[in-house]
Motif scaffolding. Structure first.
Motif, short mmCIF file in Angstrom:
data_model
loop_
_atom_site.label_atom_id
_atom_site.label_comp_id
_atom_site.label_asym_id
_atom_site.label_seq_id
_atom_site.Cartn_x
_atom_site.Cartn_y
_atom_site.Cartn_z
N MET A 1 0.84 -1.19 0.00
CA MET A 1 0.00 0.00 0.00
C MET A 1 0.89 1.25 0.00
N ARG A 2 0.58 2.20 -0.85
CA ARG A 2 1.36 3.41 -0.96
C ARG A 2 0.91 4.49 0.00
N GLY A 3 -0.33 4.49 0.43
CA GLY A 3 -0.86 5.53 1.31
C GLY A 3 -2.36 5.62 1.15
N GLN A 4 -2.92 6.59 1.83
CA GLN A 4 -4.37 6.80 1.85
C GLN A 4 -4.74 8.05 1.08
N ILE A 5 -5.85 7.97 0.38
CA ILE A 5 -6.41 9.13 -0.31
C ILE A 5 -7.88 9.22 0.08
N ILE A 6 -8.30 10.42 0.45
CA ILE A 6 -9.71 10.68 0.74
C ILE A 6 -10.23 11.62 -0.33
N LEU A 7 -11.27 11.19 -1.02
CA LEU A 7 -11.87 11.95 -2.12
C LEU A 7 -13.23 12.48 -1.69
N SER A 8 -13.38 13.79 -1.73
CA SER A 8 -14.62 14.43 -1.26
C SER A 8 -15.39 15.01 -2.43
N SER A 113 -0.34 25.77 4.76
CA SER A 113 0.81 26.11 3.92
C SER A 113 1.87 25.03 4.04
N GLY A 114 2.69 24.92 3.00
CA GLY A 114 3.77 23.95 3.00
C GLY A 114 3.36 22.56 2.58
N VAL A 115 2.09 22.36 2.23
CA VAL A 115 1.59 21.06 1.80
C VAL A 115 1.56 21.04 0.27
N PRO A 116 2.09 19.99 -0.37
CA PRO A 116 1.98 19.93 -1.83
C PRO A 116 0.52 20.07 -2.27
N THR A 117 0.28 21.05 -3.11
CA THR A 117 -1.09 21.39 -3.50
C THR A 117 -1.15 21.67 -5.00
N MET A 118 -2.24 21.22 -5.61
CA MET A 118 -2.52 21.52 -7.01
C MET A 118 -3.97 21.95 -7.11
N LEU A 119 -4.20 23.11 -7.69
CA LEU A 119 -5.54 23.63 -7.92
C LEU A 119 -5.86 23.52 -9.41
N ILE A 120 -7.06 23.06 -9.73
CA ILE A 120 -7.51 22.96 -11.12
C ILE A 120 -8.89 23.60 -11.21
N HIS A 121 -9.07 24.45 -12.21
CA HIS A 121 -10.32 25.20 -12.31
C HIS A 121 -10.67 25.43 -13.78
N PHE A 164 -2.96 14.77 -11.61
CA PHE A 164 -3.05 13.89 -10.45
C PHE A 164 -1.85 12.95 -10.42
N GLN A 165 -1.50 12.40 -11.57
CA GLN A 165 -0.35 11.50 -11.64
C GLN A 165 0.94 12.23 -11.24
N ARG A 166 1.08 13.46 -11.68
CA ARG A 166 2.27 14.25 -11.30
C ARG A 166 2.33 14.44 -9.78
N LEU A 167 1.18 14.70 -9.18
CA LEU A 167 1.14 14.87 -7.72
C LEU A 167 1.48 13.55 -7.03
N LEU A 168 0.92 12.45 -7.49
CA LEU A 168 1.25 11.13 -6.91
C LEU A 168 2.74 10.84 -7.04
N ASP A 169 3.32 11.13 -8.20
CA ASP A 169 4.75 10.91 -8.41
C ASP A 169 5.58 11.79 -7.48
N GLN A 170 5.16 13.04 -7.31
CA GLN A 170 5.86 13.97 -6.42
C GLN A 170 5.83 13.44 -4.98
N LEU A 171 4.68 12.94 -4.56
CA LEU A 171 4.56 12.43 -3.18
C LEU A 171 5.36 11.15 -3.01
N ALA A 172 5.42 10.32 -4.04
CA ALA A 172 6.18 9.07 -3.96
C ALA A 172 7.67 9.33 -3.84
N THR A 173 8.19 10.33 -4.55
CA THR A 173 9.62 10.63 -4.46
C THR A 173 9.96 11.36 -3.17
N ALA A 174 8.99 12.03 -2.58
CA ALA A 174 9.22 12.74 -1.31
C ALA A 174 9.22 11.77 -0.12
#
Length: 175
Positions: A1-8, A113-121, A164-174
């Protein structure tokens, strides 16, 4: 398991909504565990009345986990995900069609602040006007992807999936 994701999901939607379902499937295919809280009972309280109960439900879900999760939210789900991140640690945030405020609700949109964040609109979002999220992203120097789409972002799922994939990749390398 890589981690948890909560989708709202958004207001008056449900946990099987298109965006959260597609993103959950993408994450699960890569070994992430996902949860999709059902906010429909909270939404019955109305636009303003549902915010605090949604935040409480999301916080309780986060607090029950052994490690901080990645939060994904759409519209009202994005609003409460950002506010919940102020109170409990999170791994990152992917926020779609985010309102900068809920008229009548005491707090404006904010996030940790300081949390990896991506906004899409969407440029053509007539529910959550683009100007609010643009100003928020500019003030915080956060990445914001503006797409030629409306509030539902239905025509942009491929672009959202790539971000989303870029964010997952960023979190995996961190990690």
């Amino acid at each position: 398991m890589r981690g948890q994701i909560i989708l709202s999901h958004g207001l008056n939607a449900d946990p099987s909504a298109t965006k959260v379902s597609l993103l959950a499937a993408q994450a699960e295919a890569q070994g992430w565990q996902t949860q999709r809280p059902d906010y429909r009972d909270d939404d019955a309280r109305g636009v303003v009345g549902c915010v605090s109960p949604r935040i409480a439900r999301l916080r309780a879900t986060i607090e029950a986990l052994p490690t901080p999760p990645l939060l994904i939210g759409s519209s009202m789900g994005a609003f409460v995900s950002g506010l919940a991140s102020l109170d409990v640690p999170v791994l990152g945030l992917l926020l779609l069609a985010t309102p900068s405020a809920i008229p009548g609700y005491a707090r404006a949109f904010d996030l940790r602040s300081g949390v990896p964040t991506m906004l899409i609109h969407g440029w053509r979002d007539d529910v959550c006007q683009p100007a609010g999220v643009q100003l928020f992203a500019a003030q915080r120097r956060l990445p914001l992807l503006m797409l030629d789409d409306d509030h539902r972002l239905g025509a942009s799922m491929d672009a959202i999936g790539l971000q989303f994939q870029r964010l997952l990749d960023q979190l995996a390398t961190a990690a």
